[in-house]
Design a protein around this motif. Structure first.
Motif, PDB file in Angstrom:
ATOM      1  N   TRP A   4      55.040-111.026  -4.207  1.00  0.00           N
ATOM      2  CA  TRP A   4      54.254-109.810  -4.431  1.00  0.00           C
ATOM      3  C   TRP A   4      54.207-109.482  -5.925  1.00  0.00           C
ATOM      4  CZ3 TRP A   4      52.298-109.156   0.120  1.00  0.00           C
ATOM      5  CH2 TRP A   4      53.061-109.437   1.237  1.00  0.00           C
ATOM      6  N   VAL A   5      53.748-110.404  -6.729  1.00  0.00           N
ATOM      7  CA  VAL A   5      53.744-110.183  -8.166  1.00  0.00           C
ATOM      8  C   VAL A   5      52.423-110.655  -8.738  1.00  0.00           C
ATOM      9  CG1 VAL A   5      56.235-110.379  -8.467  1.00  0.00           C
ATOM     10  CG2 VAL A   5      54.860-112.440  -8.476  1.00  0.00           C
ATOM     11  N   PRO A   6      52.033-110.175  -9.927  1.00  0.00           N
ATOM     12  CA  PRO A   6      50.823-110.666 -10.566  1.00  0.00           C
ATOM     13  C   PRO A   6      50.882-112.168 -10.746  1.00  0.00           C
ATOM     14  CG  PRO A   6      51.588-108.686 -11.652  1.00  0.00           C
ATOM     15  CD  PRO A   6      52.663-109.096 -10.676  1.00  0.00           C
ATOM     16  N   ARG A   7      49.716-112.778 -10.831  1.00  0.00           N
ATOM     17  CA  ARG A   7      49.639-114.228 -10.852  1.00  0.00           C
ATOM     18  C   ARG A   7      50.511-114.842 -11.921  1.00  0.00           C
ATOM     19  NH1 ARG A   7      44.018-115.742 -11.919  1.00  0.00           N
ATOM     20  NH2 ARG A   7      43.817-115.050  -9.779  1.00  0.00           N
ATOM     21  N   PHE A   8      50.507-114.266 -13.116  1.00  0.00           N
ATOM     22  CA  PHE A   8      51.226-114.890 -14.212  1.00  0.00           C
ATOM     23  C   PHE A   8      52.731-114.771 -14.056  1.00  0.00           C
ATOM     24  CE2 PHE A   8      47.077-113.445 -15.896  1.00  0.00           C
ATOM     25  CZ  PHE A   8      46.515-114.696 -16.022  1.00  0.00           C
ATOM     26  N   GLY A   9      53.182-114.049 -13.027  1.00  0.00           N
ATOM     27  CA  GLY A   9      54.613-113.931 -12.822  1.00  0.00           C
ATOM     28  C   GLY A   9      55.118-114.756 -11.663  1.00  0.00           C
ATOM     29  N   TRP A  10      54.227-115.551 -11.039  1.00  0.00           N
ATOM     30  CA  TRP A  10      54.666-116.243  -9.819  1.00  0.00           C
ATOM     31  C   TRP A  10      55.745-117.280 -10.104  1.00  0.00           C
ATOM     32  CZ3 TRP A  10      54.650-121.437  -8.932  1.00  0.00           C
ATOM     33  CH2 TRP A  10      53.857-122.234  -9.767  1.00  0.00           C
ATOM     34  N   LEU A  11      55.639-117.971 -11.242  1.00  0.00           N
ATOM     35  CA  LEU A  11      56.619-118.994 -11.560  1.00  0.00           C
ATOM     36  C   LEU A  11      57.979-118.376 -11.825  1.00  0.00           C
ATOM     37  CD1 LEU A  11      57.319-121.912 -12.067  1.00  0.00           C
ATOM     38  CD2 LEU A  11      56.511-121.666 -14.429  1.00  0.00           C
TER      39      LEU A  11
ATOM     40  N   GLN B  75      55.789-121.816  -0.287  1.00  0.00           N
ATOM     41  CA  GLN B  75      55.198-120.492  -0.116  1.00  0.00           C
ATOM     42  C   GLN B  75      54.811-119.863  -1.447  1.00  0.00           C
ATOM     43  OE1 GLN B  75      57.959-118.188   2.193  1.00  0.00           O
ATOM     44  NE2 GLN B  75      57.813-119.500   3.982  1.00  0.00           N
ATOM     45  N   GLU B  76      55.561-120.192  -2.520  1.00  0.00           N
ATOM     46  CA  GLU B  76      55.306-119.613  -3.832  1.00  0.00           C
ATOM     47  C   GLU B  76      54.259-120.387  -4.623  1.00  0.00           C
ATOM     48  OE1 GLU B  76      56.395-116.883  -5.016  1.00  0.00           O
ATOM     49  OE2 GLU B  76      57.878-116.375  -3.522  1.00  0.00           O
ATOM     50  N   LYS B  77      53.901-121.554  -4.172  1.00  0.00           N
ATOM     51  CA  LYS B  77      52.982-122.428  -4.886  1.00  0.00           C
ATOM     52  C   LYS B  77      51.582-121.815  -4.966  1.00  0.00           C
ATOM     53  CE  LYS B  77      51.027-127.034  -4.137  1.00  0.00           C
ATOM     54  NZ  LYS B  77      51.130-128.173  -3.199  1.00  0.00           N
ATOM     55  N   PRO B  78      50.979-121.772  -6.163  1.00  0.00           N
ATOM     56  CA  PRO B  78      49.622-121.236  -6.281  1.00  0.00           C
ATOM     57  C   PRO B  78      48.624-122.132  -5.560  1.00  0.00           C
ATOM     58  CG  PRO B  78      50.292-122.239  -8.350  1.00  0.00           C
ATOM     59  CD  PRO B  78      51.511-122.238  -7.461  1.00  0.00           C
ATOM     60  N   LEU B  79      47.737-121.508  -4.792  1.00  0.00           N
ATOM     61  CA  LEU B  79      46.805-122.254  -3.957  1.00  0.00           C
ATOM     62  C   LEU B  79      45.372-121.867  -4.260  1.00  0.00           C
ATOM     63  CD1 LEU B  79      48.738-121.700  -0.610  1.00  0.00           C
ATOM     64  CD2 LEU B  79      48.786-123.771  -2.002  1.00  0.00           C
ATOM     65  N   ASP B  80      44.447-122.662  -3.770  1.00  0.00           N
ATOM     66  CA  ASP B  80      43.028-122.317  -3.836  1.00  0.00           C
ATOM     67  C   ASP B  80      42.748-121.354  -2.681  1.00  0.00           C
ATOM     68  OD1 ASP B  80      40.169-123.094  -4.905  1.00  0.00           O
ATOM     69  OD2 ASP B  80      40.058-123.108  -2.724  1.00  0.00           O
ATOM     70  N   VAL B  81      42.509-120.104  -3.014  1.00  0.00           N
ATOM     71  CA  VAL B  81      42.392-119.067  -1.997  1.00  0.00           C
ATOM     72  C   VAL B  81      41.294-119.374  -0.996  1.00  0.00           C
ATOM     73  CG1 VAL B  81      41.928-116.618  -1.577  1.00  0.00           C
ATOM     74  CG2 VAL B  81      43.317-117.311  -3.544  1.00  0.00           C
ATOM     75  N   ALA B  82      40.120-119.737  -1.482  1.00  0.00           N
ATOM     76  CA  ALA B  82      38.991-119.989  -0.586  1.00  0.00           C
ATOM     77  C   ALA B  82      39.301-121.103   0.410  1.00  0.00           C
ATOM     78  CB  ALA B  82      37.747-120.333  -1.403  1.00  0.00           C
ATOM     79  N   SER B  83      39.941-122.164  -0.059  1.00  0.00           N
ATOM     80  CA  SER B  83      40.275-123.292   0.830  1.00  0.00           C
ATOM     81  C   SER B  83      41.262-122.866   1.912  1.00  0.00           C
ATOM     82  CB  SER B  83      40.868-124.451   0.022  1.00  0.00           C
ATOM     83  OG  SER B  83      39.924-124.955  -0.892  1.00  0.00           O
ATOM     84  N   VAL B  84      42.256-122.058   1.527  1.00  0.00           N
ATOM     85  CA  VAL B  84      43.247-121.603   2.498  1.00  0.00           C
ATOM     86  C   VAL B  84      42.599-120.694   3.540  1.00  0.00           C
ATOM     87  CG1 VAL B  84      45.361-120.258   2.828  1.00  0.00           C
ATOM     88  CG2 VAL B  84      45.150-121.798   0.861  1.00  0.00           C
ATOM     89  N   VAL B  85      41.720-119.806   3.110  1.00  0.00           N
ATOM     90  CA  VAL B  85      41.060-118.902   4.054  1.00  0.00           C
ATOM     91  C   VAL B  85      40.218-119.689   5.043  1.00  0.00           C
ATOM     92  CG1 VAL B  85      39.390-117.033   4.301  1.00  0.00           C
ATOM     93  CG2 VAL B  85      41.063-116.961   2.446  1.00  0.00           C
ATOM     94  N   ARG B  86      39.469-120.675   4.556  1.00  0.00           N
ATOM     95  CA  ARG B  86      38.657-121.498   5.462  1.00  0.00           C
ATOM     96  C   ARG B  86      39.524-122.214   6.490  1.00  0.00           C
ATOM     97  NH1 ARG B  86      36.383-123.141   0.451  1.00  0.00           N
ATOM     98  NH2 ARG B  86      34.406-122.083   0.006  1.00  0.00           N
TER      99      ARG B  86
ATOM    100  N   ILE C 258      46.017-111.213  -8.387  1.00  0.00           N
ATOM    101  CA  ILE C 258      47.052-111.310  -7.351  1.00  0.00           C
ATOM    102  C   ILE C 258      47.518-112.755  -7.260  1.00  0.00           C
ATOM    103  CG2 ILE C 258      47.532-111.036  -4.892  1.00  0.00           C
ATOM    104  CD1 ILE C 258      47.078-108.391  -6.273  1.00  0.00           C
ATOM    105  N   ALA C 259      48.805-112.977  -7.132  1.00  0.00           N
ATOM    106  CA  ALA C 259      49.340-114.337  -7.019  1.00  0.00           C
ATOM    107  C   ALA C 259      48.730-115.037  -5.807  1.00  0.00           C
ATOM    108  CB  ALA C 259      50.858-114.288  -6.891  1.00  0.00           C
ATOM    109  N   PRO C 260      48.052-116.173  -6.002  1.00  0.00           N
ATOM    110  CA  PRO C 260      47.386-116.868  -4.894  1.00  0.00           C
ATOM    111  C   PRO C 260      48.355-117.711  -4.081  1.00  0.00           C
ATOM    112  CG  PRO C 260      46.991-118.062  -6.920  1.00  0.00           C
ATOM    113  CD  PRO C 260      47.803-116.850  -7.305  1.00  0.00           C
ATOM    114  N   THR C 261      49.347-117.077  -3.478  1.00  0.00           N
ATOM    115  CA  THR C 261      50.335-117.786  -2.675  1.00  0.00           C
ATOM    116  C   THR C 261      49.972-117.702  -1.196  1.00  0.00           C
ATOM    117  OG1 THR C 261      51.695-115.813  -2.415  1.00  0.00           O
ATOM    118  CG2 THR C 261      52.153-117.200  -4.327  1.00  0.00           C
ATOM    119  N   LEU C 262      50.560-118.586  -0.416  1.00  0.00           N
ATOM    120  CA  LEU C 262      50.293-118.604   1.015  1.00  0.00           C
ATOM    121  C   LEU C 262      50.702-117.279   1.654  1.00  0.00           C
ATOM    122  CD1 LEU C 262      49.370-120.215   3.486  1.00  0.00           C
ATOM    123  CD2 LEU C 262      51.715-121.074   3.718  1.00  0.00           C
TER     124      LEU C 262
END
Length: 369
Positions: A3-10, A36-47, A73-77
């Protein structure tokens, strides 16, 4: 920790072990958490995650991808599945879901409003027989209304054109939530900065669109800092208000420290009033031990809608006194004990029920392939 901004996910992934009281993670657990913490392609995951039966799945994917990008928003699963879980729970992936019995609810609201103003119901019903802007009478539209978007539009028209419309309703529209995530219209109207699409009508109308409902709903769910250990407390906040889970736990600590029984509802003060509520009155009993005046207590309780409340002397000292008295460490988050009330709700439901239901959907989303 996602639950953190994208640049803080790592950073979150690196320090996660230091944020838990459990022992070292096993190799399998560590790999699962990293996934779960890995940044993902949001559109692909939603599809992939959204049911095949949902209309315009690609539209949902693109709207949510734009939402995550514009809000950073962090694009995590976990984050993606959390938004989808709320949308599934609230609307079953419909931008403007049908509400059973909405016509009866609408007429009841109109009659209540008229009675409050001492206007005869017969007079109101007669006035609503005049044609509305779409050619049908207001009565006809109310008799056939099926969704909140339709009902909101009817009330907007009535306020502007019906005799006594301003007298009866002023700027009042009884539809307070809408869209695929059932987000508050008032919340949306206060958080338009950064909205990535042009708003052609009103913010209220935008809430009832798929893109608007997802954007404002995601903002309400994820776009604020919180120290929660699990997503379920976010879901409770989404239903009960920002930091309601944190505040309910604080109320529990106040109750332990004072032996005063409190409703653990997350409301620390009576907003919009200078009067002291039950929680504030209980805290005042600790004034001498806290070396704080009633005014100081009020001022710090007013920060209960911010994460900064956790930095206050009041927050720290109440927990110190409560834990000393109870002889154990107290939790810092708790599902609020709130009974859900709405004309749309016909069962005995609570905020805890809502949060657990959504969390189950999130968990299912994260494990499905």
């Amino acid at each position: 920790m996602s639950w953190v901004p994208r640049f803080g996910w790592l950073l979150a992934a690196l320090i996660v072990a230091g944020c838990t009281t459990q022992g070292p993670l096993s190799k399998k657990e560590a790999e699962k958490e990293q996934e779960q913490e890995k940044p993902l392609d949001v559109a692909s995951v939603v599809r992939q995650k959204i049911p095949a039966s949902v209309k315009d799945r690609d539209g949902w994917a693109q709207d949510l991808a734009t939402t995550f990008e514009s809000q950073k928003i962090a694009p995590t699963l976990e984050n993606i599945c959390s938004v989808l879980a709320v949308a599934q729970q609230e609307s079953n992936y419909q931008s403007d879901p049908v509400v059973p019995g909405l016509s009866k609810i609408a007429w009841k609201e109109i009659d209540k409003r008229a009675a409050r103003l001492h206007v005869p119901a017969l007079l109101v019903h007669t006035a609503l027989k005049i044609p509305s802007p779409n050619g049908k009478s207001y009565s006809e539209r109310l008799d056939r209304v099926r969704t909140e978007k339709e009902l909101s539009a009817i009330f907007d028209d009535m306020i502007g054109t019906v005799p006594m419309g301003q007298t009866l309703f002023g700027s009042y529209n009884p539809v307070h939530t809408g869209g695929p995530m059932q987000v508050s219209v008032a919340f949306a109207e206060q958080h338009t900065e950064g909205y990535p699409w042009e708003i052609n009508g009103t913010v209220r109308q935008e809430v009832f669109s798929r893109r608007g409902g997802l954007w404002f709903g995601t903002y309400h769910l994820l776009n604020y800092p919180a120290s929660y250990r699990a997503p379920i407390y976010r879901f409770a906040d989404f239903n009960a208000g920002l930091y309601a889970s944190r505040n309910a736990a604080f109320q529990n600590a106040v109750s332990k420290a004072t032996s005063v029984k409190l409703a653990l509802d997350g409301d620390l003060i009576l907003y919009g009033s200078s009067e002291a509520g039950s929680t504030e009155k209980a805290v005042r009993k600790l004034g001498a031990q806290l070396s704080m005046s009633d005014r100081d207590i009020r001022r710090q309780l007013e920060r209960g809608d911010s994460q900064k409340f956790e930095e206050t002397t009041l927050y720290r000292e109440v927990y110190r006194l409560a834990e000393k008295k109870s002889g154990k460490t107290l939790v810092r988050e708790m599902l609020p004990g709130i009974q859900l009330e709405s004309p749309k709700i016909t069962r005995n439901l609570t905020t805890a029920w809502f949060a657990k239901r959504v969390d189950d959907r999130r968990a299912t989303c994260m494990t499905q392939h």
